[in-house]
Every structure is written in C-alpha cells, then in structure tokens.
Scaffold this motif. Structure first.
Motif, PDB file in Angstrom:
ATOM      1  N   PRO A   1       0.883  -1.086   0.161  1.00  0.00           N
ATOM      2  CA  PRO A   1      -0.035   0.005   0.147  1.00  0.00           C
ATOM      3  C   PRO A   1       0.902   1.241   0.207  1.00  0.00           C
ATOM      4  CG  PRO A   1      -0.753  -1.614   1.447  1.00  0.00           C
ATOM      5  CD  PRO A   1       0.358  -2.169   0.991  1.00  0.00           C
ATOM      6  N   GLY A   2       0.485   2.274  -0.954  1.00  0.00           N
ATOM      7  CA  GLY A   2       1.329   3.376  -1.013  1.00  0.00           C
ATOM      8  C   GLY A   2       2.698   3.440  -1.470  1.00  0.00           C
ATOM      9  N   LYS A   3       3.012   2.125  -2.269  1.00  0.00           N
ATOM     10  CA  LYS A   3       4.232   1.855  -2.625  1.00  0.00           C
ATOM     11  C   LYS A   3       4.292   1.707  -4.100  1.00  0.00           C
ATOM     12  CE  LYS A   3       7.028   1.065   1.443  1.00  0.00           C
ATOM     13  NZ  LYS A   3       7.642   0.072   2.171  1.00  0.00           N
ATOM     14  N   GLU A   4       5.338   1.927  -4.907  1.00  0.00           N
ATOM     15  CA  GLU A   4       5.386   1.232  -6.233  1.00  0.00           C
ATOM     16  C   GLU A   4       5.719  -0.320  -6.348  1.00  0.00           C
ATOM     17  OE1 GLU A   4       7.117   5.280  -8.397  1.00  0.00           O
ATOM     18  OE2 GLU A   4       8.250   3.418  -8.651  1.00  0.00           O
ATOM     19  N   ARG A   5       5.194  -0.902  -7.545  1.00  0.00           N
ATOM     20  CA  ARG A   5       5.431  -2.120  -7.471  1.00  0.00           C
ATOM     21  C   ARG A   5       7.000  -2.463  -7.757  1.00  0.00           C
ATOM     22  NH1 ARG A   5       0.828  -4.919 -10.721  1.00  0.00           N
ATOM     23  NH2 ARG A   5       1.022  -3.033 -11.736  1.00  0.00           N
ATOM     24  N   GLU A   6       7.350  -3.556  -7.017  1.00  0.00           N
ATOM     25  CA  GLU A   6       8.876  -3.883  -7.141  1.00  0.00           C
ATOM     26  C   GLU A   6       9.088  -5.323  -7.590  1.00  0.00           C
ATOM     27  OE1 GLU A   6      10.817  -3.563  -3.300  1.00  0.00           O
ATOM     28  OE2 GLU A   6       9.276  -4.700  -2.383  1.00  0.00           O
ATOM     29  N   GLY A   7      10.092  -5.403  -8.076  1.00  0.00           N
ATOM     30  CA  GLY A   7      10.452  -7.062  -8.507  1.00  0.00           C
ATOM     31  C   GLY A   7      10.888  -7.853  -7.385  1.00  0.00           C
ATOM     32  N   VAL A   8      10.583  -8.929  -7.287  1.00  0.00           N
ATOM     33  CA  VAL A   8      10.720 -10.031  -6.075  1.00  0.00           C
ATOM     34  C   VAL A   8      11.758 -11.032  -6.620  1.00  0.00           C
ATOM     35  CG1 VAL A   8       9.742 -11.528  -4.388  1.00  0.00           C
ATOM     36  CG2 VAL A   8       8.759  -9.477  -5.084  1.00  0.00           C
ATOM     37  N   SER A   9      11.378 -11.828  -7.565  1.00  0.00           N
ATOM     38  CA  SER A   9      12.223 -12.811  -8.101  1.00  0.00           C
ATOM     39  C   SER A   9      11.815 -13.023  -9.564  1.00  0.00           C
ATOM     40  CB  SER A   9      12.093 -14.201  -7.356  1.00  0.00           C
ATOM     41  OG  SER A   9      12.659 -15.164  -7.668  1.00  0.00           O
ATOM     42  N   CYS A  10      12.609 -13.886 -10.527  1.00  0.00           N
ATOM     43  CA  CYS A  10      12.443 -14.193 -11.772  1.00  0.00           C
ATOM     44  C   CYS A  10      13.041 -15.547 -11.845  1.00  0.00           C
ATOM     45  CB  CYS A  10      12.722 -13.185 -12.666  1.00  0.00           C
ATOM     46  SG  CYS A  10      14.358 -12.903 -12.706  1.00  0.00           S
ATOM     47  N   ILE A  11      12.685 -16.266 -12.812  1.00  0.00           N
ATOM     48  CA  ILE A  11      13.172 -17.675 -13.298  1.00  0.00           C
ATOM     49  C   ILE A  11      13.249 -18.020 -14.706  1.00  0.00           C
ATOM     50  CG2 ILE A  11      11.081 -18.867 -13.216  1.00  0.00           C
ATOM     51  CD1 ILE A  11      12.533 -21.219 -11.918  1.00  0.00           C
ATOM     52  N   THR A  12      14.297 -18.356 -15.276  1.00  0.00           N
ATOM     53  CA  THR A  12      14.563 -18.503 -16.787  1.00  0.00           C
ATOM     54  C   THR A  12      13.414 -19.421 -17.382  1.00  0.00           C
ATOM     55  OG1 THR A  12      16.249 -19.970 -16.664  1.00  0.00           O
ATOM     56  CG2 THR A  12      16.759 -17.458 -17.141  1.00  0.00           C
ATOM     57  N   TYR A  13      13.370 -19.524 -18.472  1.00  0.00           N
ATOM     58  CA  TYR A  13      12.028 -20.506 -19.092  1.00  0.00           C
ATOM     59  C   TYR A  13      12.334 -21.924 -19.062  1.00  0.00           C
ATOM     60  CZ  TYR A  13      15.654 -21.663 -22.568  1.00  0.00           C
ATOM     61  OH  TYR A  13      16.846 -22.184 -23.126  1.00  0.00           O
ATOM     62  N   SER A  14      13.698 -22.104 -18.496  1.00  0.00           N
ATOM     63  CA  SER A  14      14.095 -23.829 -18.445  1.00  0.00           C
ATOM     64  C   SER A  14      14.249 -23.989 -16.884  1.00  0.00           C
ATOM     65  CB  SER A  14      15.421 -24.191 -18.959  1.00  0.00           C
ATOM     66  OG  SER A  14      16.313 -23.419 -18.353  1.00  0.00           O
ATOM     67  N   GLY A  15      14.115 -22.961 -15.977  1.00  0.00           N
ATOM     68  CA  GLY A  15      14.379 -22.987 -14.719  1.00  0.00           C
ATOM     69  C   GLY A  15      15.549 -22.853 -14.157  1.00  0.00           C
ATOM     70  N   GLY A  16      16.727 -22.908 -15.311  1.00  0.00           N
ATOM     71  CA  GLY A  16      18.184 -22.927 -14.797  1.00  0.00           C
ATOM     72  C   GLY A  16      18.798 -21.751 -14.271  1.00  0.00           C
ATOM     73  N   ARG A  17      18.062 -20.493 -14.492  1.00  0.00           N
ATOM     74  CA  ARG A  17      18.777 -19.362 -13.702  1.00  0.00           C
ATOM     75  C   ARG A  17      17.629 -18.676 -13.044  1.00  0.00           C
ATOM     76  NH1 ARG A  17      24.029 -17.322 -15.387  1.00  0.00           N
ATOM     77  NH2 ARG A  17      24.718 -18.584 -16.896  1.00  0.00           N
TER      78      ARG A  17
END
Length: 126
Positions: free
Chosen positions: A41-57
C-alpha cells in the motif's frame, strides 16, 4: 486470452511460510521467463524474483534473498514462489508476469510485459 493467475496468498504470522502459484491460461509458460512482483500500500510495484524458461537461472531482490525460492513446473504450466521466514514488510499484493522469452539466457526483475492479473494478497501480521 493470455492470462496469468496468481493464488496462494493469505494471512500468516511473522516467521511463517506461504507458497504462491502462478498458473498460465491460454498459452504455455515454457517459452517464457517469469517474474514475481509485489506492491505494498502506498508504494510502487517492485520486482521480487524471476526464473528463466528452463528453470536454469534465477534472480532475487536483496530483500528476499535466502528467504524466498522461485521454481517452476512446466508440465503443470505453473511457477511457484516459496516464501519462508516472512516479515511484516513482505505484506503486499503479489503478481506474476512475463519478463522475457527463451531467447534470453538470464532474467531480470526491473521490467515485465503483458497484462497484470488480479494478484494475490499476502499479509504478515501477528
């Protein structure tokens, strides 16, 4: 219609755990790098985590390293976010989104494309 649907949120005490799911509808996830984002609430959206298509990274925001784990099951067309040792500052609506394609060997969490879903609410409180 291409859609990502988030689920698994809820109310949990500090130190508790939740597992979020991101399911694809209308397309298959295995061509895409997928990210989790959150907006408090009251904050901008932020990135938390990501994963590549294969799950390798994978990639994590400093604030969640060592506590959150992203994974995917392409056979189930789903990406997960396991959140452990939750803190009150993790309270937010969590969203998943496409952050790249199989042409990219790594993923980042400062950009996303496609429409945003409804998200899933995570509340950490005693």
């Amino acid at each position: 219609q291409l859609q990502l649907v988030e689920s698994g949120g809820g109310l949990v005490q500090p130190g508790g755990s939740l597992r979020l799911s991101c399911a694809a509808s209308g397309f298959t996830l295995d061509y895409y790098n997928i990210g989790w984002f959150r907006q408090a609430p009251g904050k901008e959206r932020e990135g938390v985590s990501c994963i590549t298509y294969s799950g390798g990274r994978t990639n994590y925001a400093d604030s969640v390293k060592g506590r959150f784990t992203i994974s995917r099951d392409n056979a189930k067309n789903t990406v997960y976010l396991q959140m452990n040792n939750l803190k009150p500052e993790d309270t937010a609506i969590y969203y998943c989104a496409r952050v790249g394609t199989a042409t990219q060997a790594m993923c980042a969490i400062n950009w996303a494309f496609g429409s945003w879903g409804q998200g899933t609410q995570v509340t950490v409180s005693s």
